[in-house]
Design a protein around this motif. Structure first.
Motif, PDB file in Angstrom:
ATOM      1  N   ILE A 244       0.840  -1.200   0.000  1.00 53.03           N
ATOM      2  CA  ILE A 244       0.000   0.000   0.000  1.00 53.03           C
ATOM      3  C   ILE A 244       0.877   1.253   0.000  1.00 53.03           C
ATOM      4  O   ILE A 244       0.659   2.184  -0.777  1.00 53.03           O
ATOM      5  N   ILE A 245       1.876   1.256   0.863  1.00 54.18           N
ATOM      6  CA  ILE A 245       2.757   2.419   0.994  1.00 54.18           C
ATOM      7  C   ILE A 245       3.549   2.648  -0.287  1.00 54.18           C
ATOM      8  O   ILE A 245       3.680   3.781  -0.767  1.00 54.18           O
ATOM      9  N   GLN A 246       4.049   1.568  -0.877  1.00 47.27           N
ATOM     10  CA  GLN A 246       4.815   1.690  -2.117  1.00 47.27           C
ATOM     11  C   GLN A 246       3.948   2.212  -3.253  1.00 47.27           C
ATOM     12  O   GLN A 246       4.358   3.097  -4.011  1.00 47.27           O
ATOM     13  N   ASN A 247       2.738   1.691  -3.371  1.00 54.38           N
ATOM     14  CA  ASN A 247       1.844   2.118  -4.451  1.00 54.38           C
ATOM     15  C   ASN A 247       1.452   3.576  -4.311  1.00 54.38           C
ATOM     16  O   ASN A 247       1.524   4.349  -5.264  1.00 54.38           O
ATOM     17  N   ASP A 248       1.051   3.976  -3.090  1.00 53.94           N
ATOM     18  CA  ASP A 248       0.593   5.344  -2.906  1.00 53.94           C
ATOM     19  C   ASP A 248       1.735   6.343  -2.902  1.00 53.94           C
ATOM     20  O   ASP A 248       1.552   7.504  -3.244  1.00 53.94           O
ATOM     21  N   SER A 249       2.942   5.900  -2.522  1.00 49.63           N
ATOM     22  CA  SER A 249       4.082   6.800  -2.502  1.00 49.63           C
ATOM     23  C   SER A 249       4.542   7.159  -3.906  1.00 49.63           C
ATOM     24  O   SER A 249       5.234   8.150  -4.112  1.00 49.63           O
ATOM     25  N   ARG A 250       4.162   6.354  -4.902  1.00 47.59           N
ATOM     26  CA  ARG A 250       4.535   6.663  -6.281  1.00 47.59           C
ATOM     27  C   ARG A 250       3.774   7.872  -6.804  1.00 47.59           C
ATOM     28  O   ARG A 250       4.183   8.512  -7.756  1.00 47.59           O
ATOM     29  N   ASN A 251       2.638   8.145  -6.179  1.00 45.42           N
ATOM     30  CA  ASN A 251       1.845   9.294  -6.570  1.00 45.42           C
ATOM     31  C   ASN A 251       2.454  10.540  -5.936  1.00 45.42           C
ATOM     32  O   ASN A 251       2.501  10.662  -4.727  1.00 45.42           O
ATOM     33  N   GLU A 252       2.914  11.461  -6.747  1.00 42.63           N
ATOM     34  CA  GLU A 252       3.585  12.642  -6.216  1.00 42.63           C
ATOM     35  C   GLU A 252       2.649  13.482  -5.361  1.00 42.63           C
ATOM     36  O   GLU A 252       3.074  14.117  -4.415  1.00 42.63           O
ATOM     37  N   GLU A 253       1.360  13.504  -5.702  1.00 42.19           N
ATOM     38  CA  GLU A 253       0.412  14.217  -4.870  1.00 42.19           C
ATOM     39  C   GLU A 253       0.014  13.300  -3.731  1.00 42.19           C
ATOM     40  O   GLU A 253      -0.404  12.180  -3.945  1.00 42.19           O
ATOM     41  N   PHE A 254       0.120  13.808  -2.497  1.00 40.84           N
ATOM     42  CA  PHE A 254      -0.215  12.977  -1.338  1.00 40.84           C
ATOM     43  C   PHE A 254      -1.690  12.601  -1.365  1.00 40.84           C
ATOM     44  O   PHE A 254      -2.091  11.562  -0.888  1.00 40.84           O
ATOM     45  N   SER A 255      -2.508  13.464  -1.938  1.00 42.03           N
ATOM     46  CA  SER A 255      -3.931  13.173  -2.073  1.00 42.03           C
ATOM     47  C   SER A 255      -4.412  13.688  -3.410  1.00 42.03           C
ATOM     48  O   SER A 255      -4.011  14.747  -3.850  1.00 42.03           O
ATOM     49  N   ASP A 256      -5.255  12.906  -4.091  1.00 41.06           N
ATOM     50  CA  ASP A 256      -5.849  13.366  -5.334  1.00 41.06           C
ATOM     51  C   ASP A 256      -7.321  13.651  -5.071  1.00 41.06           C
ATOM     52  O   ASP A 256      -8.078  12.745  -4.746  1.00 41.06           O
ATOM     53  N   PRO A 257      -7.729  14.910  -5.185  1.00 41.92           N
ATOM     54  CA  PRO A 257      -9.101  15.274  -4.855  1.00 41.92           C
ATOM     55  C   PRO A 257     -10.142  14.659  -5.764  1.00 41.92           C
ATOM     56  O   PRO A 257     -11.322  14.660  -5.447  1.00 41.92           O
ATOM     57  N   SER A 258      -9.751  14.188  -6.938  1.00 42.12           N
ATOM     58  CA  SER A 258     -10.717  13.555  -7.834  1.00 42.12           C
ATOM     59  C   SER A 258     -10.674  12.041  -7.713  1.00 42.12           C
ATOM     60  O   SER A 258     -11.021  11.318  -8.614  1.00 42.12           O
ATOM     61  N   LEU A 260     -11.691   8.283  -6.486  1.00 41.27           N
ATOM     62  CA  LEU A 260     -12.957   7.585  -6.304  1.00 41.27           C
ATOM     63  C   LEU A 260     -13.058   7.115  -4.865  1.00 41.27           C
ATOM     64  O   LEU A 260     -13.105   5.939  -4.559  1.00 41.27           O
ATOM     65  N   ALA A 261     -13.019   8.041  -3.964  1.00 40.93           N
ATOM     66  CA  ALA A 261     -13.141   7.783  -2.527  1.00 40.93           C
ATOM     67  C   ALA A 261     -13.368   9.122  -1.853  1.00 40.93           C
ATOM     68  O   ALA A 261     -13.202  10.170  -2.469  1.00 40.93           O
ATOM     69  N   ALA A 262     -13.777   9.078  -0.593  1.00 33.04           N
ATOM     70  CA  ALA A 262     -14.045  10.327   0.119  1.00 33.04           C
ATOM     71  C   ALA A 262     -13.849  10.123   1.608  1.00 33.04           C
ATOM     72  O   ALA A 262     -13.713   8.994   2.092  1.00 33.04           O
ATOM     73  N   GLY A 263     -13.826  11.244   2.339  1.00 33.24           N
ATOM     74  CA  GLY A 263     -13.733  11.189   3.783  1.00 33.24           C
ATOM     75  C   GLY A 263     -12.499  10.469   4.275  1.00 33.24           C
ATOM     76  O   GLY A 263     -11.399  10.645   3.744  1.00 33.24           O
ATOM     77  N   ASN A 264     -12.672   9.637   5.287  1.00 30.78           N
ATOM     78  CA  ASN A 264     -11.522   8.921   5.847  1.00 30.78           C
ATOM     79  C   ASN A 264     -11.129   7.692   5.049  1.00 30.78           C
ATOM     80  O   ASN A 264     -10.248   6.935   5.464  1.00 30.78           O
ATOM     81  N   MET A 265     -11.762   7.463   3.899  1.00 27.16           N
ATOM     82  CA  MET A 265     -11.401   6.352   3.020  1.00 27.16           C
ATOM     83  C   MET A 265     -10.579   6.810   1.815  1.00 27.16           C
ATOM     84  O   MET A 265     -10.213   5.997   0.967  1.00 27.16           O
ATOM     85  N   LEU A 266     -10.291   8.098   1.745  1.00 22.63           N
ATOM     86  CA  LEU A 266      -9.494   8.631   0.644  1.00 22.63           C
ATOM     87  C   LEU A 266      -8.078   8.070   0.711  1.00 22.63           C
ATOM     88  O   LEU A 266      -7.586   7.696   1.773  1.00 22.63           O
ATOM     89  N   SER A 267      -7.398   8.032  -0.427  1.00 28.67           N
ATOM     90  CA  SER A 267      -6.099   7.360  -0.511  1.00 28.67           C
ATOM     91  C   SER A 267      -5.064   7.929   0.448  1.00 28.67           C
ATOM     92  O   SER A 267      -4.224   7.194   0.976  1.00 28.67           O
ATOM     93  N   ASP A 268      -5.110   9.250   0.725  1.00 26.03           N
ATOM     94  CA  ASP A 268      -4.128   9.818   1.645  1.00 26.03           C
ATOM     95  C   ASP A 268      -4.339   9.312   3.064  1.00 26.03           C
ATOM     96  O   ASP A 268      -3.390   9.052   3.795  1.00 26.03           O
ATOM     97  N   LYS A 269      -5.610   9.143   3.450  1.00 25.31           N
ATOM     98  CA  LYS A 269      -5.897   8.603   4.780  1.00 25.31           C
ATOM     99  C   LYS A 269      -5.506   7.138   4.875  1.00 25.31           C
ATOM    100  O   LYS A 269      -5.035   6.660   5.911  1.00 25.31           O
ATOM    101  N   VAL A 270      -5.708   6.405   3.790  1.00 26.46           N
ATOM    102  CA  VAL A 270      -5.314   4.993   3.747  1.00 26.46           C
ATOM    103  C   VAL A 270      -3.800   4.864   3.878  1.00 26.46           C
ATOM    104  O   VAL A 270      -3.290   3.996   4.590  1.00 26.46           O
ATOM    105  N   LEU A 271      -3.070   5.731   3.192  1.00 29.21           N
ATOM    106  CA  LEU A 271      -1.607   5.707   3.273  1.00 29.21           C
ATOM    107  C   LEU A 271      -1.142   5.971   4.703  1.00 29.21           C
ATOM    108  O   LEU A 271      -0.260   5.277   5.227  1.00 29.21           O
ATOM    109  N   LEU A 272      -1.729   6.961   5.352  1.00 35.29           N
ATOM    110  CA  LEU A 272      -1.375   7.252   6.745  1.00 35.29           C
ATOM    111  C   LEU A 272      -1.689   6.072   7.651  1.00 35.29           C
ATOM    112  O   LEU A 272      -0.883   5.691   8.505  1.00 35.29           O
ATOM    113  N   ALA A 273      -2.869   5.501   7.456  1.00 35.55           N
ATOM    114  CA  ALA A 273      -3.285   4.380   8.304  1.00 35.55           C
ATOM    115  C   ALA A 273      -2.398   3.161   8.088  1.00 35.55           C
ATOM    116  O   ALA A 273      -2.063   2.451   9.046  1.00 35.55           O
ATOM    117  N   ALA A 274      -2.018   2.902   6.838  1.00 36.77           N
ATOM    118  CA  ALA A 274      -1.146   1.760   6.549  1.00 36.77           C
ATOM    119  C   ALA A 274       0.232   1.959   7.169  1.00 36.77           C
ATOM    120  O   ALA A 274       0.831   1.018   7.705  1.00 36.77           O
TER     121      ALA A 274
END
Length: 435
Positions: A244-258, A260-274
């Motif tokens: 999870i960390i490797q996949n999301d870390s490849r994205n230069e933006e820590f969070s993408d506002p567009s 397909l997720a919202a709230g505490n399920m957004l990819s940036d929150k998932v990365l922090l939780a992982a």
């Protein structure tokens, strides 16, 4: 295969509309990715969402978030009279999800939920969009400890995925299963079913096919990682968290506002939780050097994303304090001053109510985490004769506030034994709950 186990276990919580077999779980289309990647949406709306989210997070202030909400409200109103086609409904849903995300980041969870509930009225929106909105609703209700509502919504999400399985790939179904699984983990059930036999079948399939689990991403992958972690399958859980960390870390933006997720399920929150979960796992495995490094990284990222005074920072500080507690016991050392400083700061950031107030434990936000922090702090006070009375009062408050179904507060704080028969607590930083 895992897909078969999922179908069997989920049969107890979702009505099937046909007897056809489901496709393989190993669909490669990743969850929590860009809404405009293969989903019809207005590009102008996407640009406005990107701008609004960037504006909100530029200052991390009430003013910047307020200005962002005005931009999104303008965007939503411009979409209202555009029609009822797929693209328009998707665009409006995306705007509502972005508004919900920003409200949740400011701690306005009830208002965030109201925005997501409006997505349900957009009946022409894509199934994937509606599943993402339901997933976010489940996450926010879990954070508010509204567990019955989250369970009902998870069943609804799974039923929606079942009904539309023929017109979409298995990604939506797998994601819905993970949402249901998270609710069951919070309820203390290791699986996606209260039926013990079916839950065990599901878990065995996951453990035998961890290579397949590693192909999942986002919130789906995090659920499987936490499930393995709770089972103390540390090496397998570690692989999932790292992926999870490797996949999301490849994205230069820590969070993408567009996304397909919202709230505490957004990819940036998932990365922090992982990241936070991986740090806890290393502590549970006795690798305290790695644990401290990873949890410090989680703390830094949390402060960067939410601001240094946000309650989420208190969640991570609680995990770090528990790591030092575990390390001190296992290494027969002392870190009382370090632990006390961490607990006190965590309790302050979590905005814990005064424990002297009658009934305050029932009203505490993030009460799982507050109880952990106060329970750990109480143990430190109790070993000091001149502070023992204060410690006893604090411990009594923490025990009253603790509501975890899988383990008691004493079990969550017990690090004196490495016996695998003992349960380990897992703090899910997304929903601020102990699994």
């Amino acid at each position: 295969m895992i897909r078969t186990a999922l179908s069997r276990a989920a049969a107890t919580v979702a009505a099937r509309t046909s007897a056809k077999p489901h496709p393989s779980l190993l669909a490669r289309s990743p969850p929590s990715r860009l809404l405009h990647d293969g989903i019809d949406a207005n590009p102008v709306a996407l640009q406005m969402i990107n701008y609004a989210v960037s504006l909100a997070r530029s200052q991390k202030s009430d003013e910047s978030y307020g200005q962002a909400q005005l931009v999104l409200e303008q965007c939503l109103s411009s979409q209202t009279n555009e029609g009822h086609d797929l693209g328009t409904h998707n665009s409006r849903a995306m705007v509502l999800m972005a508004m919900s995300t920003l409200l949740s980041e400011r701690g306005k969870l009830d208002e965030a939920i109201e925005k997501l509930q409006k997505v349900e009225d957009l009946s022409n929106s894509s199934v994937g969009v509606r599943i993402a909105a339901l997933e976010a609703l489940v996450g926010l209700h879990l954070e508010l400890k509204q567990d019955h509502t989250s369970s009902v919504l998870a069943d609804k999400c799974l039923e929606l995925a079942e009904k539309n399985d023929e017109s979409s790939d298995s990604e939506g179904y797998t994601r819905a299963v993970a949402v249901k699984g998270l609710v069951e983990l919070v309820h203390g059930n290791l699986g996606i079913s209260k039926d013990v036999a079916k839950g065990e079948l599901f878990i065995r399939e996951v453990e035998r096919n961890v290579e397949e689990v590693e192909e999942f991403t986002g919130s789906t992958a995090l659920f499987f990682g936490e499930l393995l972690h709770a089972r103390q399958s540390y090496e397998m859980a570690k692989k999932v968290y790292q992926k999870i960390i490797q996949n999301d870390s490849r994205n230069e933006e820590f969070s993408d506002p567009s996304s397909l997720a919202a709230g505490n399920m957004l990819s940036d929150k998932v990365l922090l939780a992982a990241t936070c979960a991986l740090g806890q796992l290393e502590a549970h495995a006795g690798n305290f050097g790695d644990a401290e490094e990873i949890l410090t990284r989680a703390l830094t990222k949390t402060e960067e994303h939410f601001g240094s005074h946000h309650p989420k920072v208190g969640v991570i500080l609680t995990c770090i304090a528990l790591m030092f507690r575990h390390k001190a016991v296992q290494e027969h050392s002392s870190s009382i001053l370090i632990q006390e400083g961490l607990y006190r700061r965590a309790i302050e950031l979590l905005k814990a109510p005064a424990f002297e107030a009658e009934g305050a434990e029932a009203k505490a936000d993030r009460s799982d985490i507050v109880a952990l922090a106060r329970g750990g702090y109480a143990d430190i006070l109790c070993v000091q004769q001149n502070r023992k009375d204060q410690g006893e009062k604090m411990k009594k408050w923490a025990e009253a506030a603790w509501g975890n179904r899988r383990l008691s507060l004493a079990e969550a704080l017990d690090v004196s034994n490495t016996d695998k028969s003992l349960k380990v607590p897992i703090v899910d930083a997304r929903i601020s709950r102990v699994l």
